[in-house]
Design a protein around this motif. Structure first.
Motif, PDB file in Angstrom:
ATOM      1  N   VAL A 261       0.901  -1.106   0.056  1.00  0.00           N
ATOM      2  CA  VAL A 261       0.005   0.121   0.135  1.00  0.00           C
ATOM      3  C   VAL A 261       0.893   1.351  -0.077  1.00  0.00           C
ATOM      4  CG1 VAL A 261      -1.753   1.152   1.273  1.00  0.00           C
ATOM      5  CG2 VAL A 261      -1.904  -1.318   1.194  1.00  0.00           C
ATOM      6  N   LEU A 262       0.671   2.206  -1.076  1.00  0.00           N
ATOM      7  CA  LEU A 262       1.261   3.436  -0.914  1.00  0.00           C
ATOM      8  C   LEU A 262       0.243   4.583  -0.530  1.00  0.00           C
ATOM      9  CD1 LEU A 262       3.896   5.071  -1.625  1.00  0.00           C
ATOM     10  CD2 LEU A 262       2.920   5.262  -3.885  1.00  0.00           C
ATOM     11  N   ARG A 263       0.388   5.128   0.608  1.00  0.00           N
ATOM     12  CA  ARG A 263      -0.414   6.083   1.079  1.00  0.00           C
ATOM     13  C   ARG A 263       0.046   7.581   0.827  1.00  0.00           C
ATOM     14  NH1 ARG A 263      -0.688   2.116   4.932  1.00  0.00           N
ATOM     15  NH2 ARG A 263      -2.826   1.161   5.309  1.00  0.00           N
ATOM     16  N   PRO A 264      -0.891   8.583   0.783  1.00  0.00           N
ATOM     17  CA  PRO A 264      -0.121   9.990   0.619  1.00  0.00           C
ATOM     18  C   PRO A 264       0.075  10.296   1.921  1.00  0.00           C
ATOM     19  CG  PRO A 264      -2.615   9.927   0.448  1.00  0.00           C
ATOM     20  CD  PRO A 264      -2.186   8.540   0.470  1.00  0.00           C
ATOM     21  N   ARG A 265       1.417  11.157   1.854  1.00  0.00           N
ATOM     22  CA  ARG A 265       1.863  11.848   3.235  1.00  0.00           C
ATOM     23  C   ARG A 265       2.487  13.155   2.908  1.00  0.00           C
ATOM     24  NH1 ARG A 265       3.002  10.160   8.392  1.00  0.00           N
ATOM     25  NH2 ARG A 265       4.693  11.670   9.499  1.00  0.00           N
ATOM     26  N   LEU A 266       2.000  14.157   3.348  1.00  0.00           N
ATOM     27  CA  LEU A 266       2.452  15.313   2.952  1.00  0.00           C
ATOM     28  C   LEU A 266       3.954  15.557   3.221  1.00  0.00           C
ATOM     29  CD1 LEU A 266      -0.217  18.081   3.854  1.00  0.00           C
ATOM     30  CD2 LEU A 266       0.143  17.186   1.747  1.00  0.00           C
ATOM     31  N   LEU A 267       4.285  15.257   3.973  1.00  0.00           N
ATOM     32  CA  LEU A 267       6.029  15.498   4.178  1.00  0.00           C
ATOM     33  C   LEU A 267       6.692  14.196   4.331  1.00  0.00           C
ATOM     34  CD1 LEU A 267       5.708  18.411   6.656  1.00  0.00           C
ATOM     35  CD2 LEU A 267       6.015  18.592   4.413  1.00  0.00           C
ATOM     36  N   THR A 268       7.602  13.976   3.496  1.00  0.00           N
ATOM     37  CA  THR A 268       8.393  12.910   3.485  1.00  0.00           C
ATOM     38  C   THR A 268       9.884  13.199   2.962  1.00  0.00           C
ATOM     39  OG1 THR A 268       8.297  11.824   1.291  1.00  0.00           O
ATOM     40  CG2 THR A 268       6.669  11.367   2.660  1.00  0.00           C
TER      41      THR A 268
ATOM     42  N   LEU B   7      14.915   2.974  -7.096  1.00  0.00           N
ATOM     43  CA  LEU B   7      13.361   3.646  -7.454  1.00  0.00           C
ATOM     44  C   LEU B   7      12.663   3.829  -6.415  1.00  0.00           C
ATOM     45  CD1 LEU B   7      11.187   4.664  -9.692  1.00  0.00           C
ATOM     46  CD2 LEU B   7      10.511   2.073  -9.542  1.00  0.00           C
ATOM     47  N   THR B   8      12.079   4.955  -5.950  1.00  0.00           N
ATOM     48  CA  THR B   8      11.103   5.257  -4.831  1.00  0.00           C
ATOM     49  C   THR B   8      10.017   5.673  -5.226  1.00  0.00           C
ATOM     50  OG1 THR B   8      13.248   5.800  -3.317  1.00  0.00           O
ATOM     51  CG2 THR B   8      11.046   6.699  -2.760  1.00  0.00           C
ATOM     52  N   LEU B   9       9.112   5.034  -4.636  1.00  0.00           N
ATOM     53  CA  LEU B   9       7.785   5.473  -4.956  1.00  0.00           C
ATOM     54  C   LEU B   9       6.980   6.339  -3.781  1.00  0.00           C
ATOM     55  CD1 LEU B   9       6.238   2.224  -6.654  1.00  0.00           C
ATOM     56  CD2 LEU B   9       7.196   4.076  -7.633  1.00  0.00           C
ATOM     57  N   ALA B  10       6.547   7.499  -3.995  1.00  0.00           N
ATOM     58  CA  ALA B  10       5.922   8.228  -2.891  1.00  0.00           C
ATOM     59  C   ALA B  10       4.540   8.625  -3.354  1.00  0.00           C
ATOM     60  CB  ALA B  10       6.909   9.596  -2.677  1.00  0.00           C
ATOM     61  N   GLY B  11       3.759   8.853  -2.300  1.00  0.00           N
ATOM     62  CA  GLY B  11       2.449   9.235  -2.348  1.00  0.00           C
ATOM     63  C   GLY B  11       2.118  10.497  -2.736  1.00  0.00           C
ATOM     64  N   CYS B  12       3.265  11.364  -2.409  1.00  0.00           N
ATOM     65  CA  CYS B  12       3.224  12.959  -2.647  1.00  0.00           C
ATOM     66  C   CYS B  12       4.526  13.358  -2.816  1.00  0.00           C
ATOM     67  CB  CYS B  12       2.689  13.450  -1.185  1.00  0.00           C
ATOM     68  SG  CYS B  12       1.006  13.424  -0.764  1.00  0.00           S
ATOM     69  N   ASN B  13       4.660  14.399  -3.655  1.00  0.00           N
ATOM     70  CA  ASN B  13       5.842  15.154  -3.926  1.00  0.00           C
ATOM     71  C   ASN B  13       5.415  16.696  -3.973  1.00  0.00           C
ATOM     72  OD1 ASN B  13       8.124  15.961  -4.814  1.00  0.00           O
ATOM     73  ND2 ASN B  13       8.313  15.349  -6.676  1.00  0.00           N
ATOM     74  N   LEU B  14       5.143  17.127  -2.532  1.00  0.00           N
ATOM     75  CA  LEU B  14       4.644  18.627  -2.535  1.00  0.00           C
ATOM     76  C   LEU B  14       5.417  19.588  -2.953  1.00  0.00           C
ATOM     77  CD1 LEU B  14       2.374  20.248  -1.115  1.00  0.00           C
ATOM     78  CD2 LEU B  14       3.604  20.156   0.898  1.00  0.00           C
ATOM     79  N   PRO B  15       6.614  19.675  -3.056  1.00  0.00           N
ATOM     80  CA  PRO B  15       7.307  20.580  -3.690  1.00  0.00           C
ATOM     81  C   PRO B  15       7.264  20.766  -5.177  1.00  0.00           C
ATOM     82  CG  PRO B  15       8.974  19.443  -2.266  1.00  0.00           C
ATOM     83  CD  PRO B  15       7.866  18.563  -2.496  1.00  0.00           C
TER      84      PRO B  15
ATOM     85  N   GLY C  99      18.239  12.069  -0.861  1.00  0.00           N
ATOM     86  CA  GLY C  99      17.051  11.440  -0.614  1.00  0.00           C
ATOM     87  C   GLY C  99      17.094  10.578   0.674  1.00  0.00           C
ATOM     88  N   PRO C 100      16.259   9.803   1.005  1.00  0.00           N
ATOM     89  CA  PRO C 100      16.120   9.056   2.531  1.00  0.00           C
ATOM     90  C   PRO C 100      16.983   7.973   2.458  1.00  0.00           C
ATOM     91  CG  PRO C 100      14.284   8.571   0.947  1.00  0.00           C
ATOM     92  CD  PRO C 100      14.976   9.527   0.120  1.00  0.00           C
ATOM     93  N   ARG C 101      17.969   7.909   3.477  1.00  0.00           N
ATOM     94  CA  ARG C 101      18.714   6.539   3.518  1.00  0.00           C
ATOM     95  C   ARG C 101      18.043   5.313   3.680  1.00  0.00           C
ATOM     96  NH1 ARG C 101      24.214   6.667   4.888  1.00  0.00           N
ATOM     97  NH2 ARG C 101      23.928   8.920   5.634  1.00  0.00           N
ATOM     98  N   ARG C 102      16.757   5.518   4.423  1.00  0.00           N
ATOM     99  CA  ARG C 102      16.016   4.423   4.468  1.00  0.00           C
ATOM    100  C   ARG C 102      15.272   4.081   3.221  1.00  0.00           C
ATOM    101  NH1 ARG C 102      11.796   5.198   8.227  1.00  0.00           N
ATOM    102  NH2 ARG C 102      11.683   7.313   7.711  1.00  0.00           N
ATOM    103  N   GLU C 103      14.987   2.588   2.858  1.00  0.00           N
ATOM    104  CA  GLU C 103      14.442   2.002   1.775  1.00  0.00           C
ATOM    105  C   GLU C 103      12.938   2.617   1.848  1.00  0.00           C
ATOM    106  OE1 GLU C 103      15.611  -1.517   0.640  1.00  0.00           O
ATOM    107  OE2 GLU C 103      17.759  -0.991   0.040  1.00  0.00           O
ATOM    108  N   ALA C 104      12.570   2.556   3.170  1.00  0.00           N
ATOM    109  CA  ALA C 104      11.028   2.693   3.124  1.00  0.00           C
ATOM    110  C   ALA C 104      10.543   3.514   4.246  1.00  0.00           C
ATOM    111  CB  ALA C 104      10.217   1.470   3.069  1.00  0.00           C
ATOM    112  N   GLY C 105       9.442   3.896   4.482  1.00  0.00           N
ATOM    113  CA  GLY C 105       9.122   4.963   5.574  1.00  0.00           C
ATOM    114  C   GLY C 105       7.597   5.253   5.204  1.00  0.00           C
ATOM    115  N   GLU C 106       7.115   6.096   6.069  1.00  0.00           N
ATOM    116  CA  GLU C 106       5.565   6.822   6.152  1.00  0.00           C
ATOM    117  C   GLU C 106       5.474   7.340   4.710  1.00  0.00           C
ATOM    118  OE1 GLU C 106       2.917   6.392   7.816  1.00  0.00           O
ATOM    119  OE2 GLU C 106       3.744   5.062   9.177  1.00  0.00           O
ATOM    120  N   GLY C 107       4.709   6.615   3.643  1.00  0.00           N
ATOM    121  CA  GLY C 107       4.240   7.456   2.446  1.00  0.00           C
ATOM    122  C   GLY C 107       5.258   7.135   1.433  1.00  0.00           C
ATOM    123  N   PHE C 108       6.285   6.436   1.575  1.00  0.00           N
ATOM    124  CA  PHE C 108       7.098   5.852   0.502  1.00  0.00           C
ATOM    125  C   PHE C 108       7.877   4.492   0.709  1.00  0.00           C
ATOM    126  CE2 PHE C 108      10.023   7.657   3.707  1.00  0.00           C
ATOM    127  CZ  PHE C 108      11.392   6.840   3.500  1.00  0.00           C
TER     128      PHE C 108
END
Length: 558
Positions: free
Chosen positions: A398-405, A522-530, A425-434
């Motif tokens: 599941v990929l959920r939108p999260r404003l700030l990632t 390749l990182t998938l994210a639910g938001c890309n606010l900028p 980019g994030p050092r972690r491979e996964a987190g809230e919203g990506f």
């Protein structure tokens, strides 16, 4: 005995104790107010100042500058500047169209370069801008494009100048670049055009794959408040209402965009064309330039620079844009003057190499040696992986939108990469919203050159959802943070929740060298606010494994 005066050190120490701080601060505030008032008072005099500077430069370089009002067919009066070289002619002619929120005096950065070389140059304030009348309609076919044709009418039929027959060119940057593309398909009197940082698909420029470029849209709208005369019926406000609020007729909006676009007509264009774009232009992305160039059947050249939107050519031939304007002049010299300068014998494509910090030629686009490498999204040994062969069984996340990632494309409008600054980019491979898929370390250097394309199997969990794809360079052994290479976006609208479908996400074209030992991620994210306006909701499920989702990378060995 005479009283001893305090020493310089004592006076300085006294000031440090604050005895005269308040008067000093008050003096600074007064100076700032005077400066602001002086700047505001000088604004009305700027056109006269620019006119005087242009005329003085003309006297030095052998041309004259005339100011006049150009009357459009609907009665709108457009302020214009005409640059006329000395001599008897006949002269080739150029029309220059300024950028959004500027006026004809922007063209003074470039017009003398051509006027001193024997070109008649006409520049004018587009309707709504500068001191011209009317309201901006954003390259409307019945407004701004009519005005451009009226300018051609005046120059070729009413100016009384000794012009060379069939030797008319058009150029401009950004807004002017869009005009240049469009007039090439509209007016047979135009011999050749040089669009710079323009658009060929306006809908994709404002809302790529349905995702609204929030900051760019806001910037363009705010800077046009003068040119719209704040008329709520203006087309710009109608488009904004449709894009942001879903009001109005969506089909009418798309038809407006199509009338102001030319990508779908590229094969019909019969004008020789030199196209100038930039890797770090996230308004009119290089993908549009390259797509149009590939479809174009006439003599053509492509120049991709490094800077942010319109910056490299905008500074003119005296500074960073020197090579761009030199090639532009040689292009016009060949097609309008008939000079055999060998420009068509040179490699037709020039690309800025970010890792070399220089422009290099290519024989074609796509360049030779590029192969499309397909890598598949899957899971191996419990980790998300990108592999050259499908691996793992069918799974979904599941990929959920999260404003700030931490997974985003960084500042929009002014791209840090244009200044050589990485977007981490994030050092972690996964987190809230990506979450992310990573390749094995590369066994050799690879040049990524072109637009990566992602094909995803997804299941929407709501009637609308957004996917953002970000491609990173991951250094070996955690030597540093991942570095953003490129990114893309797509928004699904009015879809059936729970129904599986394929979604294509085209990433922004780039030229990047991945060193040996580094990985693609390749990182998938639910938001890309900028970059784009977020889409609230439950998100979607991404399906991978069994070759169902994959990424296509245009690569050649470095």
């Amino acid at each position: 005995m005479a009283e001893k005066k305090p020493s310089m050190k004592q006076r300085r120490d006294g000031r440090r104790k604050g005895g005269s701080a308040q008067p000093r601060h008050e003096a600074r505030r007064r100076a700032r107010r005077i400066l602001r008032a002086s700047v505001a008072a000088s604004l009305p005099a700027l056109p006269a100042l620019m006119r005087s500077l242009a005329q003085a430069e003309g006297r030095r370089k052998g041309f004259r500058v005339e100011q006049f009002k150009l009357k459009a067919r609907d009665g709108t009066r457009l302020s214009a500047a005409l640059y006329v070289p000395s001599g008897e002619g006949p002269f080739p002619a150029l029309i220059m169209v300024h950028s959004w929120m500027f006026n004809r005096w922007q063209c003074h950065l470039y017009a003398p370069y051509f006027a001193s070389a024997g070109y008649v140059v006409l520049a004018y304030d587009c309707r709504g801008w500068g001191s011209s009348g009317g309201e901006v309609h954003c390259a409307g076919p019945d407004h701004e494009l009519n005005d451009l044709e009226d300018a051609i009418d005046w120059l070729t039929e009413k100016s009384g100048l000794p012009l060379k027959e069939g030797a008319l060119g058009v150029t401009g940057i950004s807004y002017g670049g869009g005009h240049s593309f469009l007039i090439a398909l509209r007016d047979p009197r135009v011999r050749t055009v040089v669009p710079m940082a323009g658009w060929t698909d306006l809908a994709s420029s404002l809302a790529p794959h349905g995702s609204v470029k929030f900051f760019w849209g806001l910037f363009l709208l705010l800077t046009a408040t003068w040119a719209t005369r704040l008329d709520p019926r203006n087309v710009l406000y109608r488009w904004t209402s449709t894009l942001l609020l879903g009001r109005g007729d969506r089909d009418e909006f798309l038809e407006d965009m199509r009338k102001r676009s030319c990508l779908h007509l590229a094969e019909e264009c019969d004008k020789p064309m030199l196209i100038v774009g930039s890797w770090n232009d996230d308004l009119f992305e290089p993908n549009q330039m390259m797509d149009f160039y590939t479809r174009l059947k006439t003599p053509k050249m492509l120049y991709i620079s490094n800077g942010i939107h319109g910056l490299d050519p905008a500074v003119g031939p005296r500074w960073a844009g020197k090579e761009i304007w030199e090639i532009t002049r040689r292009w016009f010299d060949y097609w309008l003057k008939g000079e055999e300068n060998g420009i068509l014998d040179e490699p037709p494509v020039r690309l800025y190499r970010p890792w070399k910090k220089m422009v290099e030629p290519e024989e074609d686009w796509p360049p030779r040696g590029i192969r499309t490498h397909t890598i598949y999204l899957g899971r191996e040994d419990g980790r998300f992986k990108l592999t050259s062969k499908p691996k793992g069984k069918r799974e979904e996340t599941v990929l959920r939108p999260r404003l700030l990632t931490p997974a985003n494309s960084g500042p929009s409008v002014i791209r840090p990469q244009a200044m050589g600054l990485p977007v981490p980019g994030p050092r972690r491979e996964a987190g809230e919203g990506f979450f992310s898929f990573t390749t094995s370390p590369a066994k050799r250097d690879f040049e990524l050159l072109g637009a990566p394309r992602l094909r995803l199997r997804v299941v929407p969990r709501d009637r609308s959802a957004q996917i953002n794809a970000l491609l990173y360079d991951v250094p070996p052994d955690d030597e540093g943070l991942p570095r953003l290479i490129t990114y893309g976006t797509a928004t699904l609208e009015d879809v059936e929740p729970g129904k599986e479908l394929e979604q294509v996400v085209e990433l922004v074209a780039t030229d990047y060298l991945l060193p040996r030992g580094h990985c693609f991620r390749l990182t998938l994210a639910g938001c890309n606010l900028p970059f784009v306006l977020p889409v609230p909701g439950k998100g979607l499920r991404v399906i991978y494994g069994e070759g169902l989702s994959f990424l296509e990378l245009p690569l050649r060995e470095g």
